[in-house]
Design an enzyme around this catalytic site. Structure first.
Site, short mmCIF file in Angstrom:
data_model
loop_
_atom_site.label_atom_id
_atom_site.label_comp_id
_atom_site.label_asym_id
_atom_site.label_seq_id
_atom_site.Cartn_x
_atom_site.Cartn_y
_atom_site.Cartn_z
N GLY A 234 -8.72 -13.52 4.61
CA GLY A 234 -7.29 -13.81 4.47
C GLY A 234 -6.39 -12.59 4.42
O GLY A 234 -5.22 -12.71 4.08
N GLU A 270 -14.94 -11.59 3.40
CA GLU A 270 -15.27 -12.18 4.71
C GLU A 270 -14.01 -12.38 5.55
O GLU A 270 -13.62 -13.52 5.83
CB GLU A 270 -16.09 -13.47 4.57
CG GLU A 270 -15.45 -14.52 3.68
CD GLU A 270 -16.29 -15.78 3.57
OE1 GLU A 270 -17.52 -15.72 3.70
OE2 GLU A 270 -15.68 -16.84 3.33
N GLY A 272 -11.54 -12.44 8.87
CA GLY A 272 -11.67 -12.76 10.30
C GLY A 272 -10.52 -12.13 11.06
O GLY A 272 -10.64 -11.12 11.74
N ARG A 273 -9.32 -12.73 10.88
CA ARG A 273 -8.13 -12.35 11.64
C ARG A 273 -7.86 -10.84 11.60
O ARG A 273 -7.62 -10.22 12.63
CB ARG A 273 -6.92 -13.09 11.06
CG ARG A 273 -5.65 -12.95 11.88
CD ARG A 273 -4.46 -13.60 11.16
NE ARG A 273 -4.70 -14.98 10.79
CZ ARG A 273 -4.40 -16.03 11.54
NH1 ARG A 273 -3.84 -15.86 12.72
NH2 ARG A 273 -4.64 -17.26 11.12
N CYS A 348 4.30 -29.18 29.90
CA CYS A 348 5.47 -30.06 29.89
C CYS A 348 5.79 -30.46 28.46
O CYS A 348 5.76 -31.64 28.10
CB CYS A 348 5.17 -31.31 30.72
SG CYS A 348 4.62 -30.92 32.37
C1 LIG Z 1 -14.07 -19.86 4.09
C2 LIG Z 1 -13.31 -18.91 4.93
N1 LIG Z 1 -13.64 -17.61 4.93
C3 LIG Z 1 -12.99 -16.70 5.68
C4 LIG Z 1 -11.95 -17.09 6.50
C5 LIG Z 1 -11.27 -16.04 7.33
O1 LIG Z 1 -9.92 -15.95 7.03
P1 LIG Z 1 -9.01 -14.88 7.79
O2 LIG Z 1 -9.29 -15.03 9.23
O3 LIG Z 1 -7.63 -15.23 7.41
O4 LIG Z 1 -9.42 -13.53 7.27
C6 LIG Z 1 -11.56 -18.43 6.54
C7 LIG Z 1 -10.45 -18.87 7.38
O5 LIG Z 1 -10.04 -19.99 7.41
C8 LIG Z 1 -12.26 -19.37 5.73
O6 LIG Z 1 -11.95 -20.67 5.74
#
Ligand SMILES: Cc1ncc(COP(=O)(O)O)c(C=O)c1O
Length: 402
Positions: A234, A270, A272-273, A348
Protein backbone atom coordinates in the site's frame (compact mmCIF):
# COMPACT_ATOMS: atom_id res chain seq x y z
CA UNK A 1 4.61 15.87 -18.56
CA UNK A 2 6.55 12.87 -17.33
CA UNK A 3 10.05 12.08 -18.53
CA UNK A 4 10.47 8.91 -20.51
CA UNK A 5 13.63 6.88 -20.19
CA UNK A 6 15.73 7.03 -23.37
CA UNK A 7 15.17 3.33 -24.07
CA UNK A 8 11.40 3.73 -23.89
CA UNK A 9 11.39 6.87 -26.02
CA UNK A 10 13.44 5.16 -28.75
CA UNK A 11 11.16 2.14 -28.77
CA UNK A 12 7.96 4.20 -28.88
CA UNK A 13 9.27 6.26 -31.80
CA UNK A 14 10.52 3.22 -33.71
CA UNK A 15 7.27 1.25 -33.58
CA UNK A 16 5.03 1.38 -36.66
CA UNK A 17 1.57 2.89 -36.17
CA UNK A 18 -0.07 -0.50 -36.46
CA UNK A 19 2.20 -1.83 -33.70
CA UNK A 20 0.52 0.60 -31.31
CA UNK A 21 -0.80 0.70 -28.70
CA UNK A 22 1.97 -1.06 -26.82
CA UNK A 23 3.05 -1.62 -23.27
CA UNK A 24 6.74 -0.83 -22.95
CA UNK A 25 8.51 -1.88 -19.77
CA UNK A 26 11.97 -0.67 -18.85
CA UNK A 27 13.41 -3.61 -16.92
CA UNK A 28 16.69 -1.82 -16.21
CA UNK A 29 14.73 1.02 -14.57
CA UNK A 30 12.73 -1.57 -12.62
CA UNK A 31 15.91 -3.23 -11.34
CA UNK A 32 17.40 0.11 -10.38
CA UNK A 33 14.26 1.10 -8.45
CA UNK A 34 13.93 -2.29 -6.73
CA UNK A 35 17.60 -2.17 -5.73
CA UNK A 36 17.07 1.28 -4.19
CA UNK A 37 14.03 0.04 -2.27
CA UNK A 38 15.95 -2.99 -1.02
CA UNK A 39 18.88 -0.81 0.05
CA UNK A 40 16.57 1.53 1.99
CA UNK A 41 15.12 -1.37 3.99
CA UNK A 42 16.88 -2.93 6.97
CA UNK A 43 18.57 -6.18 5.97
CA UNK A 44 16.38 -8.37 8.15
CA UNK A 45 13.06 -6.86 6.99
CA UNK A 46 11.66 -9.15 4.31
CA UNK A 47 10.27 -7.81 1.06
CA UNK A 48 7.61 -9.80 -0.80
CA UNK A 49 6.20 -8.56 -4.11
CA UNK A 50 2.39 -8.60 -4.40
CA UNK A 51 2.14 -10.23 -7.83
CA UNK A 52 -1.37 -8.88 -8.43
CA UNK A 53 0.16 -5.49 -9.26
CA UNK A 54 1.80 -6.90 -12.40
CA UNK A 55 2.37 -10.62 -12.86
CA UNK A 56 4.20 -10.52 -16.23
CA UNK A 57 6.89 -13.24 -16.02
CA UNK A 58 9.62 -10.80 -17.10
CA UNK A 59 8.67 -8.45 -14.26
CA UNK A 60 8.57 -11.26 -11.69
CA UNK A 61 11.99 -12.47 -12.82
CA UNK A 62 13.56 -8.99 -12.89
CA UNK A 63 12.47 -8.43 -9.28
CA UNK A 64 13.94 -11.78 -8.24
CA UNK A 65 17.30 -10.58 -6.83
CA UNK A 66 15.67 -7.87 -4.71
CA UNK A 67 12.73 -9.66 -3.11
CA UNK A 68 12.51 -12.42 -0.51
CA UNK A 69 9.36 -13.91 -1.98
CA UNK A 70 6.04 -13.26 -3.70
CA UNK A 71 2.50 -12.83 -2.45
CA UNK A 72 -0.16 -14.48 -4.60
CA UNK A 73 -3.91 -14.12 -4.21
CA UNK A 74 -5.48 -16.96 -6.21
CA UNK A 75 -4.83 -20.43 -7.54
CA UNK A 76 -4.19 -18.86 -10.94
CA UNK A 77 -1.53 -16.50 -9.59
CA UNK A 78 -0.04 -19.33 -7.57
CA UNK A 79 0.44 -21.60 -10.62
CA UNK A 80 1.69 -18.70 -12.73
CA UNK A 81 4.20 -17.33 -10.19
CA UNK A 82 5.48 -20.79 -9.26
CA UNK A 83 6.25 -21.37 -12.95
CA UNK A 84 7.75 -17.91 -13.59
CA UNK A 85 10.04 -17.86 -10.53
CA UNK A 86 10.40 -21.50 -9.48
CA UNK A 87 11.64 -22.24 -6.01
CA UNK A 88 11.00 -18.80 -4.54
CA UNK A 89 9.06 -18.51 -1.24
CA UNK A 90 5.36 -17.81 -1.66
CA UNK A 91 2.57 -16.56 0.56
CA UNK A 92 -1.02 -17.09 -0.52
CA UNK A 93 -3.65 -14.56 0.54
CA UNK A 94 -7.02 -13.38 -0.63
CA UNK A 95 -10.58 -13.70 0.65
CA UNK A 96 -12.72 -16.61 -0.57
CA UNK A 97 -10.02 -19.20 -1.18
CA UNK A 98 -11.59 -22.38 -2.58
CA UNK A 99 -10.81 -25.88 -1.29
CA UNK A 100 -9.12 -26.62 -4.64
CA UNK A 101 -6.89 -23.54 -4.35
CA UNK A 102 -5.86 -24.45 -0.82
CA UNK A 103 -5.21 -28.06 -1.81
CA UNK A 104 -3.02 -26.98 -4.68
CA UNK A 105 -1.10 -24.54 -2.44
CA UNK A 106 -0.48 -27.40 -0.01
CA UNK A 107 0.64 -29.66 -2.82
CA UNK A 108 3.04 -27.02 -4.15
CA UNK A 109 4.50 -26.54 -0.67
CA UNK A 110 3.52 -22.87 -0.29
CA UNK A 111 5.29 -21.65 2.83
CA UNK A 112 2.70 -19.21 4.14
CA UNK A 113 -1.09 -19.13 4.20
CA UNK A 114 -2.64 -15.76 5.03
CA UNK A 115 -5.83 -17.02 6.65
CA UNK A 116 -8.76 -14.62 6.33
CA UNK A 117 -11.60 -16.23 8.32
CA UNK A 118 -12.42 -18.80 10.98
CA UNK A 119 -14.08 -20.95 8.31
CA UNK A 120 -10.92 -20.82 6.18
CA UNK A 121 -8.82 -21.90 9.15
CA UNK A 122 -11.04 -24.97 9.66
CA UNK A 123 -10.85 -25.80 5.94
CA UNK A 124 -7.07 -25.39 5.80
CA UNK A 125 -6.66 -27.61 8.85
CA UNK A 126 -8.73 -30.42 7.33
CA UNK A 127 -7.05 -30.19 3.94
CA UNK A 128 -3.57 -30.11 5.50
CA UNK A 129 -4.41 -33.20 7.55
CA UNK A 130 -5.70 -34.99 4.46
CA UNK A 131 -2.52 -34.05 2.53
CA UNK A 132 -0.38 -34.89 5.56
CA UNK A 133 1.23 -31.48 5.10
CA UNK A 134 2.27 -28.89 7.64
CA UNK A 135 0.88 -25.44 6.75
CA UNK A 136 2.44 -22.21 8.02
CA UNK A 137 -0.28 -19.76 9.04
CA UNK A 138 -0.31 -15.99 9.29
CA UNK A 139 -3.64 -14.76 10.57
CA UNK A 140 -4.81 -11.77 8.55
CA UNK A 141 -6.65 -9.30 10.73
CA UNK A 142 -8.77 -6.31 9.82
CA UNK A 143 -7.44 -4.09 12.57
CA UNK A 144 -8.90 -0.79 13.65
CA UNK A 145 -6.25 1.92 13.56
CA UNK A 146 -7.51 4.74 15.71
CA UNK A 147 -4.92 7.48 15.07
CA UNK A 148 -6.30 8.57 11.69
CA UNK A 149 -3.40 7.06 9.67
CA UNK A 150 -5.82 5.49 7.19
CA UNK A 151 -7.74 8.72 6.55
CA UNK A 152 -5.72 9.66 3.43
CA UNK A 153 -5.64 6.21 1.88
CA UNK A 154 -6.89 5.80 -1.68
CA UNK A 155 -8.22 2.29 -1.01
CA UNK A 156 -8.91 1.14 2.55
CA UNK A 157 -9.31 -2.61 3.01
CA UNK A 158 -9.20 -2.54 6.76
CA UNK A 159 -9.95 -0.40 9.77
CA UNK A 160 -13.65 -0.47 8.84
CA UNK A 161 -16.23 -3.13 7.93
CA UNK A 162 -14.86 -5.09 4.92
CA UNK A 163 -14.75 -8.73 3.78
CA UNK A 164 -10.97 -8.81 4.26
CA UNK A 165 -9.24 -10.62 7.09
CA UNK A 166 -10.45 -11.82 10.46
CA UNK A 167 -12.34 -9.57 12.80
CA UNK A 168 -10.14 -8.75 15.82
CA UNK A 169 -12.98 -10.08 17.99
CA UNK A 170 -12.10 -13.57 16.69
CA UNK A 171 -8.42 -13.24 17.56
CA UNK A 172 -8.49 -15.07 20.88
CA UNK A 173 -10.53 -17.97 19.46
CA UNK A 174 -8.24 -18.57 16.49
CA UNK A 175 -5.01 -18.24 18.44
CA UNK A 176 -6.36 -20.73 20.99
CA UNK A 177 -7.23 -23.18 18.19
CA UNK A 178 -3.72 -22.85 16.83
CA UNK A 179 -1.97 -23.24 20.16
CA UNK A 180 -3.95 -25.87 22.05
CA UNK A 181 -3.19 -28.83 19.77
CA UNK A 182 -6.57 -28.74 17.97
CA UNK A 183 -4.85 -28.42 14.60
CA UNK A 184 -1.55 -30.34 14.60
CA UNK A 185 -1.10 -29.76 10.86
CA UNK A 186 -1.11 -25.99 11.23
CA UNK A 187 1.77 -23.95 12.55
CA UNK A 188 1.10 -20.40 13.69
CA UNK A 189 3.82 -18.26 12.21
CA UNK A 190 2.38 -14.84 12.87
CA UNK A 191 0.03 -12.02 11.97
CA UNK A 192 -0.67 -10.31 8.67
CA UNK A 193 -2.51 -7.05 7.98
CA UNK A 194 -2.86 -5.12 4.75
CA UNK A 195 -5.10 -2.26 5.75
CA UNK A 196 -4.90 0.28 2.94
CA UNK A 197 -3.25 1.37 -0.27
CA UNK A 198 -2.01 4.84 -1.06
CA UNK A 199 -0.30 5.73 2.22
CA UNK A 200 2.80 7.89 2.55
CA UNK A 201 5.77 6.83 4.70
CA UNK A 202 4.70 8.45 8.01
CA UNK A 203 1.20 6.91 7.83
CA UNK A 204 2.61 3.56 6.71
CA UNK A 205 4.95 3.57 9.69
CA UNK A 206 2.17 4.46 12.11
CA UNK A 207 0.10 1.59 10.68
CA UNK A 208 3.06 -0.82 10.92
CA UNK A 209 3.63 0.15 14.54
CA UNK A 210 -0.04 -0.37 15.40
CA UNK A 211 -0.04 -3.81 13.77
CA UNK A 212 3.15 -4.93 15.51
CA UNK A 213 2.01 -3.63 18.92
CA UNK A 214 -1.36 -5.35 18.55
CA UNK A 215 0.27 -8.63 17.43
CA UNK A 216 2.76 -8.54 20.30
CA UNK A 217 -0.02 -8.03 22.84
CA UNK A 218 -2.00 -10.89 21.31
CA UNK A 219 1.01 -13.20 21.59
CA UNK A 220 1.68 -12.14 25.20
CA UNK A 221 -1.96 -12.75 26.16
CA UNK A 222 -1.76 -16.32 24.88
CA UNK A 223 1.87 -16.94 25.82
CA UNK A 224 2.63 -17.95 22.23
CA UNK A 225 5.64 -16.95 20.18
CA UNK A 226 4.85 -15.11 16.97
CA UNK A 227 7.84 -15.27 14.67
CA UNK A 228 6.55 -12.99 11.89
CA UNK A 229 4.44 -9.93 11.31
CA UNK A 230 3.57 -8.92 7.77
CA UNK A 231 2.45 -5.29 7.72
CA UNK A 232 1.25 -5.39 4.10
CA UNK A 233 1.76 -3.18 1.06
CA UNK A 234 0.00 0.00 0.00
CA UNK A 235 2.96 2.39 -0.28
CA UNK A 236 1.63 5.34 -2.22
CA UNK A 237 2.17 6.11 -5.89
CA UNK A 238 1.16 9.70 -6.57
CA UNK A 239 -0.29 9.89 -10.08
CA UNK A 240 -0.61 13.67 -9.79
CA UNK A 241 3.06 14.05 -8.83
CA UNK A 242 4.83 11.12 -10.46
CA UNK A 243 8.31 12.36 -9.59
CA UNK A 244 7.60 12.29 -5.85
CA UNK A 245 8.13 8.66 -4.96
CA UNK A 246 7.33 7.01 -1.66
CA UNK A 247 10.02 7.89 0.89
CA UNK A 248 11.64 4.47 1.23
CA UNK A 249 14.56 5.89 3.20
CA UNK A 250 12.32 7.29 5.95
CA UNK A 251 10.18 4.17 5.93
CA UNK A 252 13.24 1.90 6.11
CA UNK A 253 14.64 3.92 9.03
CA UNK A 254 11.31 3.65 10.86
CA UNK A 255 11.12 -0.10 10.23
CA UNK A 256 14.67 -0.45 11.56
CA UNK A 257 13.56 1.21 14.83
CA UNK A 258 10.49 -1.02 14.98
CA UNK A 259 12.53 -4.14 14.30
CA UNK A 260 15.09 -3.16 16.95
CA UNK A 261 12.28 -2.86 19.50
CA UNK A 262 11.08 -6.38 18.60
CA UNK A 263 14.25 -8.38 17.94
CA UNK A 264 12.51 -11.76 18.00
CA UNK A 265 10.13 -10.79 15.17
CA UNK A 266 10.71 -10.98 11.45
CA UNK A 267 8.97 -8.00 9.85
CA UNK A 268 7.76 -8.31 6.29
CA UNK A 269 6.18 -5.94 3.79
CA UNK A 270 4.38 -6.86 0.54
CA UNK A 271 4.12 -3.86 -1.78
CA UNK A 272 2.92 -4.12 -5.36
CA UNK A 273 2.13 -0.79 -7.01
CA UNK A 274 5.08 1.14 -5.58
CA UNK A 275 7.55 -1.42 -6.97
CA UNK A 276 6.34 -1.76 -10.56
CA UNK A 277 4.20 1.28 -11.46
CA UNK A 278 7.17 3.38 -12.59
CA UNK A 279 8.71 0.88 -15.03
CA UNK A 280 5.75 0.68 -17.44
CA UNK A 281 4.44 2.95 -20.19
CA UNK A 282 1.34 2.57 -22.36
CA UNK A 283 2.30 4.06 -25.71
CA UNK A 284 -0.08 4.97 -28.48
CA UNK A 285 -0.77 7.43 -31.28
CA UNK A 286 -3.35 10.16 -31.72
CA UNK A 287 -6.00 9.08 -34.24
CA UNK A 288 -8.15 12.21 -34.33
CA UNK A 289 -8.33 15.66 -32.77
CA UNK A 290 -11.64 17.44 -32.48
CA UNK A 291 -13.27 20.48 -30.96
CA UNK A 292 -16.44 19.91 -28.94
CA UNK A 293 -18.47 22.60 -27.16
CA UNK A 294 -15.41 24.71 -26.52
CA UNK A 295 -12.98 21.92 -25.58
CA UNK A 296 -10.36 19.93 -27.47
CA UNK A 297 -10.35 16.13 -27.53
CA UNK A 298 -7.75 13.76 -28.92
CA UNK A 299 -8.84 10.19 -29.53
CA UNK A 300 -5.93 7.76 -29.24
CA UNK A 301 -5.58 4.14 -30.39
CA UNK A 302 -6.61 1.91 -27.52
CA UNK A 303 -8.02 3.29 -24.28
CA UNK A 304 -9.14 2.31 -20.82
CA UNK A 305 -9.86 -1.28 -21.92
CA UNK A 306 -6.04 -1.58 -21.94
CA UNK A 307 -5.24 0.96 -19.21
CA UNK A 308 -8.15 1.02 -16.81
CA UNK A 309 -6.19 2.68 -13.99
CA UNK A 310 -7.33 6.29 -14.60
CA UNK A 311 -10.98 5.18 -14.89
CA UNK A 312 -10.93 3.12 -11.69
CA UNK A 313 -8.93 5.60 -9.64
CA UNK A 314 -10.46 8.72 -11.20
CA UNK A 315 -7.15 10.38 -11.96
CA UNK A 316 -5.44 11.73 -15.06
CA UNK A 317 -2.73 9.34 -16.20
CA UNK A 318 0.54 11.28 -16.48
CA UNK A 319 1.83 11.31 -20.04
CA UNK A 320 4.40 12.65 -22.50
CA UNK A 321 3.67 13.70 -26.08
CA UNK A 322 6.19 12.67 -28.74
CA UNK A 323 5.58 14.80 -31.85
CA UNK A 324 5.78 13.00 -35.21
CA UNK A 325 6.42 15.37 -38.10
CA UNK A 326 5.53 13.11 -41.00
CA UNK A 327 1.93 12.65 -42.09
CA UNK A 328 1.50 9.78 -44.53
CA UNK A 329 -2.08 10.47 -45.66
CA UNK A 330 -3.45 12.59 -48.53
CA UNK A 331 -6.20 14.07 -46.31
CA UNK A 332 -5.67 17.04 -43.97
CA UNK A 333 -4.10 16.39 -40.57
CA UNK A 334 -6.28 17.45 -37.63
CA UNK A 335 -4.57 19.50 -34.92
CA UNK A 336 -5.52 21.05 -31.58
CA UNK A 337 -6.43 24.73 -31.65
CA UNK A 338 -6.18 25.19 -27.87
CA UNK A 339 -3.35 24.56 -25.43
CA UNK A 340 -5.10 21.90 -23.38
CA UNK A 341 -6.43 18.64 -24.77
CA UNK A 342 -8.38 15.81 -23.19
CA UNK A 343 -7.05 12.39 -24.23
CA UNK A 344 -9.65 9.70 -24.69
CA UNK A 345 -9.67 6.15 -26.05
CA UNK A 346 -11.64 4.45 -28.79
CA UNK A 347 -14.42 3.09 -26.60
CA UNK A 348 -18.05 4.13 -27.03
CA UNK A 349 -18.36 5.43 -23.50
CA UNK A 350 -17.67 8.84 -21.98
CA UNK A 351 -15.80 7.00 -19.22
CA UNK A 352 -12.97 6.19 -21.62
CA UNK A 353 -10.88 9.10 -20.33
CA UNK A 354 -7.13 8.70 -20.01
CA UNK A 355 -6.11 12.24 -19.09
CA UNK A 356 -8.05 15.51 -18.95
CA UNK A 357 -6.87 18.97 -20.02
CA UNK A 358 -3.30 17.90 -20.74
CA UNK A 359 -1.03 20.79 -21.82
CA UNK A 360 -0.42 19.73 -25.43
CA UNK A 361 -0.53 22.83 -27.69
CA UNK A 362 -0.76 21.93 -31.35
CA UNK A 363 -1.23 18.20 -30.72
CA UNK A 364 -1.83 16.50 -34.08
CA UNK A 365 -3.18 13.21 -35.34
CA UNK A 366 -0.18 10.92 -35.80
CA UNK A 367 1.67 12.29 -32.74
CA UNK A 368 2.56 9.70 -30.15
CA UNK A 369 1.62 9.71 -26.50
CA UNK A 370 3.27 7.62 -23.79
CA UNK A 371 1.29 7.24 -20.58
CA UNK A 372 3.58 6.80 -17.57
CA UNK A 373 3.09 4.87 -14.30
CA UNK A 374 1.49 2.07 -16.31
CA UNK A 375 3.54 -0.75 -14.76
CA UNK A 376 1.04 -1.68 -12.03
CA UNK A 377 -2.69 -2.44 -11.99
CA UNK A 378 -2.82 -1.41 -15.64
CA UNK A 379 -3.11 -4.10 -18.34
CA UNK A 380 -3.99 -6.89 -15.91
CA UNK A 381 -6.96 -5.08 -14.31
CA UNK A 382 -8.42 -3.85 -17.60
CA UNK A 383 -11.54 -5.03 -19.47
CA UNK A 384 -9.66 -6.13 -22.60
CA UNK A 385 -12.47 -7.54 -24.68
CA UNK A 386 -14.93 -4.69 -24.59
CA UNK A 387 -15.49 -3.61 -28.24
CA UNK A 388 -12.98 -6.17 -29.55
CA UNK A 389 -10.20 -3.77 -30.42
CA UNK A 390 -6.80 -5.39 -31.02
CA UNK A 391 -4.64 -6.13 -27.99
CA UNK A 392 -1.53 -4.04 -27.41
CA UNK A 393 2.01 -5.25 -28.07
CA UNK A 394 4.33 -5.94 -25.14
CA UNK A 395 7.96 -4.89 -25.06
CA UNK A 396 10.35 -5.65 -22.23
CA UNK A 397 13.45 -3.50 -22.63
CA UNK A 398 16.65 -4.52 -20.95
CA UNK A 399 19.87 -2.61 -20.51
CA UNK A 400 20.84 -3.13 -24.12
CA UNK A 401 17.44 -1.82 -25.22
CA UNK A 402 16.55 -5.26 -26.55
C1 LIG B 1 -3.25 -8.46 0.79
C2 LIG B 1 -2.58 -7.48 -0.08
N1 LIG B 1 -1.25 -7.32 0.00
C3 LIG B 1 -0.59 -6.44 -0.78
C4 LIG B 1 -1.26 -5.67 -1.71
C5 LIG B 1 -0.48 -4.72 -2.57
O1 LIG B 1 -0.89 -3.41 -2.39
P1 LIG B 1 -0.17 -2.23 -3.19
O2 LIG B 1 -0.12 -2.66 -4.60
O3 LIG B 1 -1.02 -1.05 -2.95
O4 LIG B 1 1.20 -2.10 -2.59
C6 LIG B 1 -2.66 -5.79 -1.83
C7 LIG B 1 -3.40 -4.98 -2.79
O5 LIG B 1 -4.59 -5.00 -2.89
C8 LIG B 1 -3.33 -6.73 -0.99
O6 LIG B 1 -4.65 -6.90 -1.08
Amino acid sequence: MTALTAAVRDRVISLAADELPAYVYDLAALREHAAAVRTALPEHVELYYAAKANPEPEILAALGPYVDGYEVASGGELAHVRKAVPGRPLAIGGPGKTPAEIASALELGVERFHVESVYELHMLAQLARRADAKAGVLLRFNLAVSDGSLADSSLAMGGRPTPFGLDPADADTVVRLLSDGTYPHLRLRGVHAHLASGLRAPEQLAVAESIVTWATELAARHRVRLAEVNVGGGMTVDYAAPDQRFDWTAYGAGLARLAAAHPALTLRIEPGRSLTAYCGWYATEVLDVKHSHGEEFAVVRGGTHHLRTPATKGHDQPCSVLPVDTWPHPWPRPAARQDRVTLTGQLCTPKDLLARHVPAPGLRAGDRVAFALAGAYAWNISHHDFLMHPRPGFHFLDRAGA
